[in-house]
Write an enzyme that holds these catalytic residues in place. Structure first.
Site, PDB file in Angstrom:
ATOM      1  N   THR A 112       0.832  -1.298  -0.029  1.00 50.27           N
ATOM      2  CA  THR A 112       0.138   0.064  -0.004  1.00 50.27           C
ATOM      3  C   THR A 112       0.727   1.283  -0.085  1.00 50.27           C
ATOM      4  O   THR A 112       2.156   1.214   0.469  1.00 50.27           O
ATOM      5  CB  THR A 112      -1.016  -0.158   1.422  1.00 50.27           C
ATOM      6  OG1 THR A 112      -1.401   1.172   1.526  1.00 50.27           O
ATOM      7  CG2 THR A 112      -0.010  -0.306   2.809  1.00 50.27           C
ATOM      8  N   ASP A 113       0.155   2.428  -0.586  1.00 56.19           N
ATOM      9  CA  ASP A 113       1.049   3.705  -0.301  1.00 56.19           C
ATOM     10  C   ASP A 113       1.066   4.160   1.244  1.00 56.19           C
ATOM     11  O   ASP A 113       2.119   4.919   1.094  1.00 56.19           O
ATOM     12  CB  ASP A 113       0.063   4.781  -1.183  1.00 56.19           C
ATOM     13  CG  ASP A 113      -1.272   4.696  -0.767  1.00 56.19           C
ATOM     14  OD1 ASP A 113      -1.595   4.169   0.248  1.00 56.19           O
ATOM     15  OD2 ASP A 113      -2.025   5.533  -1.376  1.00 56.19           O
ATOM     16  N   GLU A 114       0.303   3.393   1.966  1.00 60.93           N
ATOM     17  CA  GLU A 114       0.569   4.025   3.421  1.00 60.93           C
ATOM     18  C   GLU A 114       1.728   3.805   4.034  1.00 60.93           C
ATOM     19  O   GLU A 114       2.060   4.469   5.044  1.00 60.93           O
ATOM     20  CB  GLU A 114      -0.733   3.247   4.362  1.00 60.93           C
ATOM     21  CG  GLU A 114      -2.043   3.800   3.676  1.00 60.93           C
ATOM     22  CD  GLU A 114      -3.065   3.437   4.738  1.00 60.93           C
ATOM     23  OE1 GLU A 114      -2.966   3.486   5.878  1.00 60.93           O
ATOM     24  OE2 GLU A 114      -4.160   3.398   4.040  1.00 60.93           O
TER      25      GLU A 114
ATOM     26  N   TYR B  20      -1.261  -0.625  11.015  1.00 58.95           N
ATOM     27  CA  TYR B  20      -1.679  -1.224   9.771  1.00 58.95           C
ATOM     28  C   TYR B  20      -0.379  -1.025   8.973  1.00 58.95           C
ATOM     29  O   TYR B  20       0.006  -1.929   8.350  1.00 58.95           O
ATOM     30  CB  TYR B  20      -2.873  -0.812   9.078  1.00 58.95           C
ATOM     31  CG  TYR B  20      -3.167  -1.205   7.728  1.00 58.95           C
ATOM     32  CD1 TYR B  20      -3.254  -2.110   7.255  1.00 58.95           C
ATOM     33  CD2 TYR B  20      -3.196  -0.186   6.598  1.00 58.95           C
ATOM     34  CE1 TYR B  20      -3.174  -2.736   5.794  1.00 58.95           C
ATOM     35  CE2 TYR B  20      -3.128  -0.206   5.375  1.00 58.95           C
ATOM     36  CZ  TYR B  20      -3.273  -1.651   4.847  1.00 58.95           C
ATOM     37  OH  TYR B  20      -3.290  -1.947   3.666  1.00 58.95           O
TER      38      TYR B  20
ATOM     39  N   LYS C 137       2.365  -3.477   7.313  1.00 58.43           N
ATOM     40  CA  LYS C 137       2.433  -3.676   6.053  1.00 58.43           C
ATOM     41  C   LYS C 137       4.121  -3.108   5.451  1.00 58.43           C
ATOM     42  O   LYS C 137       4.640  -3.966   4.733  1.00 58.43           O
ATOM     43  CB  LYS C 137       1.617  -2.778   5.059  1.00 58.43           C
ATOM     44  CG  LYS C 137       0.056  -3.176   4.979  1.00 58.43           C
ATOM     45  CD  LYS C 137      -0.085  -4.800   4.652  1.00 58.43           C
ATOM     46  CE  LYS C 137      -0.084  -4.669   3.146  1.00 58.43           C
ATOM     47  NZ  LYS C 137      -0.540  -6.130   2.402  1.00 58.43           N
TER      48      LYS C 137
HETATM   49  P1  NAD Z   1      -9.890  -7.132   2.285  1.00 60.97           P
HETATM   50  O1  NAD Z   1      -9.921  -6.826   3.837  1.00 60.97           O
HETATM   51  O2  NAD Z   1     -11.018  -6.894   1.759  1.00 60.97           O
HETATM   52  O3  NAD Z   1      -9.620  -8.789   2.293  1.00 60.97           O
HETATM   53  C1  NAD Z   1      -8.491  -9.382   2.849  1.00 60.97           C
HETATM   54  C2  NAD Z   1      -8.548 -10.863   2.660  1.00 60.97           C
HETATM   55  O4  NAD Z   1      -7.684 -11.484   3.577  1.00 60.97           O
HETATM   56  C3  NAD Z   1      -9.977 -11.462   3.177  1.00 60.97           C
HETATM   57  O5  NAD Z   1     -10.745 -12.131   2.552  1.00 60.97           O
HETATM   58  C4  NAD Z   1      -9.295 -12.197   4.655  1.00 60.97           C
HETATM   59  O6  NAD Z   1     -10.494 -13.275   4.974  1.00 60.97           O
HETATM   60  C5  NAD Z   1      -8.340 -12.435   4.211  1.00 60.97           C
HETATM   61  N1  NAD Z   1      -7.327 -12.959   5.254  1.00 60.97           N
HETATM   62  C6  NAD Z   1      -7.292 -11.960   6.619  1.00 60.97           C
HETATM   63  N2  NAD Z   1      -6.211 -12.709   7.303  1.00 60.97           N
HETATM   64  C7  NAD Z   1      -5.840 -13.714   6.596  1.00 60.97           C
HETATM   65  C8  NAD Z   1      -5.176 -14.811   7.231  1.00 60.97           C
HETATM   66  N3  NAD Z   1      -4.553 -14.825   8.442  1.00 60.97           N
HETATM   67  N4  NAD Z   1      -4.945 -16.033   6.289  1.00 60.97           N
HETATM   68  C9  NAD Z   1      -5.633 -16.078   5.104  1.00 60.97           C
HETATM   69  N5  NAD Z   1      -6.400 -15.173   4.662  1.00 60.97           N
HETATM   70  C10 NAD Z   1      -6.742 -14.000   5.382  1.00 60.97           C
HETATM   71  O7  NAD Z   1      -8.668  -6.481   1.876  1.00 60.97           O
HETATM   72  P2  NAD Z   1      -8.366  -5.740   0.539  1.00 60.97           P
HETATM   73  O8  NAD Z   1      -8.752  -4.404   0.602  1.00 60.97           O
HETATM   74  O9  NAD Z   1      -8.814  -6.370  -0.702  1.00 60.97           O
HETATM   75  O10 NAD Z   1      -6.837  -5.798   0.386  1.00 60.97           O
HETATM   76  C11 NAD Z   1      -5.987  -6.686  -0.123  1.00 60.97           C
HETATM   77  C12 NAD Z   1      -4.590  -6.307  -0.072  1.00 60.97           C
HETATM   78  O11 NAD Z   1      -4.321  -5.218  -0.984  1.00 60.97           O
HETATM   79  C13 NAD Z   1      -4.125  -6.079   1.327  1.00 60.97           C
HETATM   80  O12 NAD Z   1      -2.760  -6.644   1.472  1.00 60.97           O
HETATM   81  C14 NAD Z   1      -4.219  -4.342   1.608  1.00 60.97           C
HETATM   82  O13 NAD Z   1      -2.956  -4.164   2.378  1.00 60.97           O
HETATM   83  C15 NAD Z   1      -3.830  -4.050  -0.165  1.00 60.97           C
HETATM   84  N6  NAD Z   1      -4.085  -2.850  -0.318  1.00 60.97           N
HETATM   85  C16 NAD Z   1      -5.617  -2.488  -0.265  1.00 60.97           C
HETATM   86  C17 NAD Z   1      -5.804  -1.338  -0.570  1.00 60.97           C
HETATM   87  C18 NAD Z   1      -7.344  -1.003  -0.484  1.00 60.97           C
HETATM   88  O14 NAD Z   1      -7.774   0.516  -0.919  1.00 60.97           O
HETATM   89  N7  NAD Z   1      -8.135  -1.688  -0.128  1.00 60.97           N
HETATM   90  C19 NAD Z   1      -4.892  -0.322  -1.349  1.00 60.97           C
HETATM   91  C20 NAD Z   1      -3.517  -0.794  -1.437  1.00 60.97           C
HETATM   92  C21 NAD Z   1      -3.333  -1.957  -0.859  1.00 60.97           C
HETATM   93  O1  TDX Z   2     -15.900   6.519   8.597  1.00 56.26           O
HETATM   94  C1  TDX Z   2     -15.021   7.112   8.075  1.00 56.26           C
HETATM   95  N1  TDX Z   2     -14.825   8.462   7.953  1.00 56.26           N
HETATM   96  C2  TDX Z   2     -13.929   9.091   7.195  1.00 56.26           C
HETATM   97  O2  TDX Z   2     -13.606  10.264   7.307  1.00 56.26           O
HETATM   98  C3  TDX Z   2     -13.967   6.182   7.478  1.00 56.26           C
HETATM   99  C4  TDX Z   2     -13.725   4.745   7.540  1.00 56.26           C
HETATM  100  C5  TDX Z   2     -12.927   6.831   6.790  1.00 56.26           C
HETATM  101  N2  TDX Z   2     -12.800   8.363   6.752  1.00 56.26           N
HETATM  102  C6  TDX Z   2     -11.762   8.876   5.890  1.00 56.26           C
HETATM  103  C7  TDX Z   2     -10.309   8.461   6.563  1.00 56.26           C
HETATM  104  C8  TDX Z   2      -9.624   8.475   5.234  1.00 56.26           C
HETATM  105  O3  TDX Z   2      -8.919   9.783   5.177  1.00 56.26           O
HETATM  106  O4  TDX Z   2     -11.684   8.425   4.650  1.00 56.26           O
HETATM  107  C9  TDX Z   2     -10.331   8.254   4.159  1.00 56.26           C
HETATM  108  C10 TDX Z   2     -10.335   6.749   3.557  1.00 56.26           C
HETATM  109  O5  TDX Z   2     -10.596   5.951   4.717  1.00 56.26           O
HETATM  110  P1  TDX Z   2     -10.333   4.408   4.425  1.00 56.26           P
HETATM  111  O6  TDX Z   2     -11.270   3.912   3.452  1.00 56.26           O
HETATM  112  O7  TDX Z   2     -10.502   3.911   5.834  1.00 56.26           O
HETATM  113  O8  TDX Z   2      -8.874   3.994   3.755  1.00 56.26           O
HETATM  114  P2  TDX Z   2      -7.576   4.668   4.269  1.00 56.26           P
HETATM  115  O9  TDX Z   2      -7.469   4.724   5.768  1.00 56.26           O
HETATM  116  O10 TDX Z   2      -7.131   5.529   3.322  1.00 56.26           O
HETATM  117  O11 TDX Z   2      -6.769   3.139   3.744  1.00 56.26           O
HETATM  118  C11 TDX Z   2      -7.017   2.616   2.529  1.00 56.26           C
HETATM  119  O12 TDX Z   2      -5.897   2.944   1.484  1.00 56.26           O
HETATM  120  C12 TDX Z   2      -5.102   2.063   1.612  1.00 56.26           C
HETATM  121  C13 TDX Z   2      -7.381   0.844   2.809  1.00 56.26           C
HETATM  122  O13 TDX Z   2      -8.366   0.917   3.751  1.00 56.26           O
HETATM  123  C14 TDX Z   2      -6.192   0.385   3.073  1.00 56.26           C
HETATM  124  O14 TDX Z   2      -6.238  -1.087   3.132  1.00 56.26           O
HETATM  125  C15 TDX Z   2      -4.939   0.534   1.965  1.00 56.26           C
HETATM  126  O15 TDX Z   2      -3.932   0.176   2.136  1.00 56.26           O
END
Ligand code: NAD
Ligand code: TDX
Length: 355
Positions: free
Chosen positions: A135-137, A161, A165
């Site tokens: 992730t970018d975080e 988190y 990562k």
């Molecule tokens: P998500 O939370 O929707 O899905 C995570 C999945 O991992 C789920 O299906 C969960 O059951 C599984 N999981 C959790 N713990 C586990 C374990 N111990 N063993 C096996 N499976 C397990 O997450 P997402 O949003 O789809 O993110 C997927 C990946 O992409 C993550 O690595 C996250 O850090 C990365 N990522 C997400 C975003 C975003 O905006 N969502 C952005 C950048 C990177």
């Molecule tokens: O209730 C809320 N109110 C609010 O203002 C929630 C849930 C979020 N927010 C804000 C927080 C952030 O500035 O919105 C923005 C986005 O929040 P999230 O959807 O929780 O995402 P973020 O924290 O930016 O992280 C996401 O991007 C990077 C994903 O959840 C991560 O898994 C990924 O790595």
């Protein structure tokens, strides 16, 4: 048959990736290893159930014996590692699972791949490749005028988190440097699209608005994120998996920076235009206590991915949001099943009586 191991494939991005990969590379066997935590939902891939090329295995990536046995049993030559605890607010509430899954789980996967691919030199049908999804975080937070993060920006994670990562990324890097394990790392900005769990901002806003319930905004709503449609992310991942250089990191982003409030207003406008009842949806916006350590802004420089692999995002934010909203409108049952039980408890714990 060549086999790809996808971890976390029952979650949001993983399920979108598996569906895309199955269409693009039908010659592969797909093993989806997923613990099916609250965020994992086998329903997300119901269309693949019964396919002889797709197997869901419910299990923990931190379970060394299980992961090793999968590498032994299947001719795995590709790993795409999504499995993670992924929600920042939950990492603030209860960080333990983040360290276990994101750090220990990544270690177990890397170590199993190393043992089978490099030590035991099992007969492989092709050169193996391991794609670690990050992730970018991990780069921390940007000020308003600072340039976007590049692949050489220093790591400065701020939430548990992001720190978990970042730790996983460093292990992946070390496995390439020390053992020559062919690992690529991608760091992506905020994704949105179908199948995203409604704890994250965009699906949370849609779900709350559909129920005419309060929409919680942290602080003043002026934090900035770069939003990428999930299918664009999946296309980038396949490019890196197949043609990225081992040992390299690639940023994936959309150059689509928006304040949270801007995103919320755009969603509510689309919904308002579609709803016949005239309910004033913007009245639902509710400012709540800010997230501790809330990163101000993320932005990624994706020149490397564009130059080396020719990738660029294709779906505009307006089109992506419309598709996403239409998908959730057609999935009211999917949302209501999720909103029962444990997720309701989480909302109460996270937002108290505010929503
Ligand atoms: P998500 O939370 O929707 O899905 C995570 C999945 O991992 C789920 O299906 C969960 O059951 C599984 N999981 C959790 N713990 C586990 C374990 N111990 N063993 C096996 N499976 C397990 O997450 P997402 O949003 O789809 O993110 C997927 C990946 O992409 C993550 O690595 C996250 O850090 C990365 N990522 C997400 C975003 C975003 O905006 N969502 C952005 C950048 C990177
Ligand atoms: O209730 C809320 N109110 C609010 O203002 C929630 C849930 C979020 N927010 C804000 C927080 C952030 O500035 O919105 C923005 C986005 O929040 P999230 O959807 O929780 O995402 P973020 O924290 O930016 O992280 C996401 O991007 C990077 C994903 O959840 C991560 O898994 C990924 O790595």
């Amino acid at each position: 048959m060549t086999t790809i191991l996808v971890t976390g494939g029952a979650g949001f991005i993983g399920s979108n990736f598996i569906r895309y990969f199955a269409q693009q590379r039908p010659e592969f066997n797909i093993i989806n290893l997923d613990l099916l935590t609250y965020a994992g939902n086998p329903e997300n891939l119901i269309d693949l159930e019964g396919s002889p090329h797709y197997t869901l295995i419910q299990g923990d990536i931190a379970d060394q014996a299980l992961v090793y046995s999968l590498f032994k049993r299947y001719p795995i030559t590709r790993v795409v590692h999504f499995a993670a605890e992924s929600h920042v607010d939950r990492s603030i509430m209860a960080p333990d699972a983040f360290v276990r899954t994101n750090v220990q789980g990544t270690f177990v996967l890397l170590e199993s791949a190393r043992q089978l691919w490099l030590e035991e030199k099992s007969k492989l049908e092709e050169e193996p490749r391991f794609l670690h999804i990050s992730t970018d975080e991990v780069y921390g937070s940007l000020k308003s005028q600072e340039p976007a993060f590049t692949e050489s920006s220093p790591y400065a994670p701020n939430s548990p988190y992001a720190a978990s990562k970042a730790s996983a990324d460093l292990l992946a890097r070390a496995y390439y440097k020390t053992y020559g394990l062919p690992v690529m790392i991608t760091n992506c900005s905020n994704n949105y699209g179908p199948y995203q769990f409604p704890e994250k901002l965009i699906p949370l806003v849609i779900a709350q608005a559909l129920d005419h319930k309060p929409i919680p905004i942290y602080g003043k709503g002026d934090n900035i994120r770069d939003w990428l449609y999930v299918e664009d992310h999946c296309r980038a991942l396949l490019r890196v998996l197949e043609d990225g250089r081992p040992g390299e990191t690639y940023n994936i982003g959309a150059q689509n920076e928006r304040s949270n409030l801007e995103v919320v207003h755009q969603i509510l406008q689309i919904l308002q235009d579609q709803q016949a009842d005239g309910y004033p949806l913007t009245d639902l916006i509710t400012f709540v206590k800010d997230r501790p350590g809330h990163d101000w802004r993320y932005a990624l420089d994706t020149t490397k991915l564009n130059r080396e692999l020719g990738w660029r995002p294709e779906v505009s934010f307006t089109t992506g949001l419309e598709r996403t909203i239409n998908w959730y409108l057609g999935q009211r049952d999917w949302i209501s099943r999720i909103k029962s039980g444990l997720y309701r408890d989480y909302l109460a714990r996270q937002y108290g009586s505010a929503i």
